[in-house]
Design a protein around this motif. Structure first.
Motif, short mmCIF file in Angstrom:
data_model
loop_
_atom_site.label_atom_id
_atom_site.label_comp_id
_atom_site.label_asym_id
_atom_site.label_seq_id
_atom_site.Cartn_x
_atom_site.Cartn_y
_atom_site.Cartn_z
N ARG A 255 0.83 -1.19 0.00
CA ARG A 255 0.00 0.00 0.00
C ARG A 255 0.87 1.25 0.00
O ARG A 255 1.68 1.45 0.89
CB ARG A 255 -0.92 0.00 1.22
CG ARG A 255 -2.02 -1.05 1.14
CD ARG A 255 -3.23 -0.52 0.40
NE ARG A 255 -4.16 -1.58 0.01
CZ ARG A 255 -5.45 -1.36 -0.26
NH1 ARG A 255 -5.95 -0.15 -0.18
NH2 ARG A 255 -6.22 -2.36 -0.64
N PHE A 256 0.69 2.08 -1.01
CA PHE A 256 1.41 3.34 -1.13
C PHE A 256 0.39 4.47 -1.03
O PHE A 256 -0.48 4.61 -1.89
CB PHE A 256 2.15 3.41 -2.46
CG PHE A 256 2.86 4.71 -2.71
CD1 PHE A 256 3.99 5.05 -1.98
CD2 PHE A 256 2.41 5.58 -3.69
CE1 PHE A 256 4.65 6.25 -2.22
CE2 PHE A 256 3.07 6.78 -3.94
CZ PHE A 256 4.19 7.11 -3.20
N ARG A 257 0.44 5.20 0.08
CA ARG A 257 -0.50 6.28 0.33
C ARG A 257 -1.94 5.79 0.23
O ARG A 257 -2.81 6.41 -0.38
CB ARG A 257 -0.21 7.45 -0.61
CG ARG A 257 1.18 8.02 -0.36
CD ARG A 257 1.66 9.06 -1.34
NE ARG A 257 3.03 9.42 -1.00
CZ ARG A 257 3.81 10.22 -1.72
NH1 ARG A 257 3.36 10.75 -2.85
NH2 ARG A 257 5.04 10.48 -1.32
N GLY A 258 -2.14 4.60 0.82
CA GLY A 258 -3.47 4.02 0.91
C GLY A 258 -3.89 3.19 -0.27
O GLY A 258 -4.87 2.45 -0.20
N LEU A 259 -3.19 3.27 -1.39
CA LEU A 259 -3.58 2.60 -2.63
C LEU A 259 -2.73 1.35 -2.85
O LEU A 259 -1.50 1.39 -2.69
CB LEU A 259 -3.42 3.54 -3.82
CG LEU A 259 -4.11 4.90 -3.70
CD1 LEU A 259 -3.80 5.75 -4.93
CD2 LEU A 259 -5.62 4.73 -3.52
N SER A 260 -3.37 0.25 -3.24
CA SER A 260 -2.63 -0.98 -3.50
C SER A 260 -1.80 -0.85 -4.76
O SER A 260 -2.29 -0.41 -5.81
CB SER A 260 -3.59 -2.17 -3.64
OG SER A 260 -2.86 -3.34 -3.97
N GLN A 261 -0.55 -1.25 -4.68
CA GLN A 261 0.35 -1.26 -5.83
C GLN A 261 0.53 -2.67 -6.39
O GLN A 261 1.29 -2.86 -7.35
CB GLN A 261 1.72 -0.70 -5.42
CG GLN A 261 1.67 0.64 -4.73
CD GLN A 261 1.13 1.74 -5.62
OE1 GLN A 261 1.79 2.15 -6.57
NE2 GLN A 261 -0.06 2.22 -5.32
N THR A 262 -0.18 -3.65 -5.79
CA THR A 262 -0.04 -5.04 -6.22
C THR A 262 -1.40 -5.67 -6.54
O THR A 262 -1.55 -6.89 -6.45
CB THR A 262 0.66 -5.87 -5.13
OG1 THR A 262 -0.02 -5.66 -3.88
CG2 THR A 262 2.12 -5.48 -4.98
N SER A 263 -2.38 -4.82 -6.89
CA SER A 263 -3.75 -5.31 -7.17
C SER A 263 -4.29 -6.14 -6.02
O SER A 263 -4.89 -7.20 -6.21
CB SER A 263 -3.77 -6.12 -8.48
OG SER A 263 -3.51 -5.29 -9.57
N ASN A 264 -4.02 -5.67 -4.79
CA ASN A 264 -4.49 -6.31 -3.55
C ASN A 264 -3.88 -7.68 -3.32
O ASN A 264 -4.44 -8.49 -2.57
CB ASN A 264 -6.02 -6.41 -3.54
CG ASN A 264 -6.70 -5.06 -3.68
OD1 ASN A 264 -6.29 -4.09 -3.04
ND2 ASN A 264 -7.71 -4.98 -4.53
N ASN A 265 -2.73 -7.94 -3.92
CA ASN A 265 -2.03 -9.21 -3.75
C ASN A 265 -0.79 -9.02 -2.87
O ASN A 265 -0.35 -7.89 -2.64
CB ASN A 265 -1.63 -9.78 -5.11
CG ASN A 265 -2.83 -10.21 -5.92
OD1 ASN A 265 -3.72 -10.89 -5.41
ND2 ASN A 265 -2.88 -9.81 -7.19
N PRO A 266 -0.20 -10.12 -2.37
CA PRO A 266 0.96 -10.03 -1.49
C PRO A 266 2.17 -9.36 -2.14
O PRO A 266 2.28 -9.31 -3.38
CB PRO A 266 1.25 -11.49 -1.14
CG PRO A 266 -0.06 -12.19 -1.31
CD PRO A 266 -0.71 -11.51 -2.48
#
Length: 252
Positions: A46-57
């Motif tokens: 999570r970067f500034r609240g937004l997923s950078q991995t499409s909600n994946n690990p």
């Protein structure tokens, strides 16, 4: 007297040169540098609240070279999934200086260069650089607590979307042994709705807020975090939705 005066000047310069040599030796001595690193496994990036991995690990790692003067260089990387063809990695470097104001307070100045190598469409320009100032103070109410106030500015944000500003306030408060209550709130602002859409591909505002609340602990050198992360983005993709976040990491 003339000879003695010349000798005095000569020895003065020799002494100054010797001091400078010692200072240079001290500056570049091995004791002046420290190298630290970390690796983290997390349920998301999570970067500034937004997923950078499409909600994946995510798997993340960093390496820092610091000088006792306060200057440091940091390399950091993580897997990402931003829908950019040819890209699966974020690789950043940080150049910074930490000023120790007093025993409780520090002020960091940073330049961060964010990179997404391998992007096949060169017209997208996802890479960006930003400047940061980060103030941190410990022992405000109780020994072991910490507050951090930070501001970030990019003159040319991702996708060439122009000026971007990010403000964040975070805290950590010890509640039981090595368990800390943590929380943070952030605010992201771009120049216009159009610029926001250019950077993120969605949105009907030029700004949004992100939040975090949870717990953090260190047991036998292993760092763990369990928190809830969310944003106030409405009608955005799933990467903006709130999530339970868990991470486990090790510093060395």
């Amino acid at each position: 007297m003339k000879y003695l005066g010349s000798s005095f000047i000569l020895f003065s310069f020799m002494g100054l040169a010797t001091q400078q040599a010692f200072a240079a030796d001290d500056w570049f001595s091995s004791d002046a540098f420290t190298v630290t690193g970390n690796v983290t496994l997390a349920t998301d990036y999570r970067f500034r609240g937004l997923s950078q991995t499409s909600n994946n690990p995510s798997v993340q790692g960093g390496l820092t070279l610091a000088h006792k003067s306060g200057f440091y260089v940091n390399l950091w990387a993580s897997n990402v999934d931003l829908g950019l063809d040819g890209n699966s990695i974020e690789a950043d470097y940080f150049l910074g200086y930490q000023w120790k104001i007093d025993e409780k307070s520090t002020l960091d100045f940073q330049y961060i260069d964010v990179n997404y190598p391998g992007v096949s469409d060169k017209t997208l320009h996802p890479d960006f650089g930003e400047f940061a100032a980060i103030y941190s103070r410990s022992g405000n109410i109780k020994e072991g607590d910490n507050i951090t106030l930070s501001g970030y500015y990019s003159p040319e944000y991702a996708m060439k979307s122009g000026n971007e500003m990010y403000l964040n306030a975070a805290f950590s408060y010890p509640i039981y042994k090595s368990i800390n209550l943590i929380g943070a709130v952030g605010y992201t602002k771009l120049d216009s709705v159009e610029k926001f859409q250019q950077a993120y591909g969605y949105g009907d505002k030029d700004h949004y807020m992100d939040y975090k609340v949870g717990f953090k602990t260190n047991i036998k050198g292993v760092d763990t975090e369990l928190s809830w992360i969310d944003t106030d983005v409405k009608n955005g993709p799933k990467t903006t939705d709130g999530t339970v976040y868990f991470s486990i990491g090790k510093s060395f």
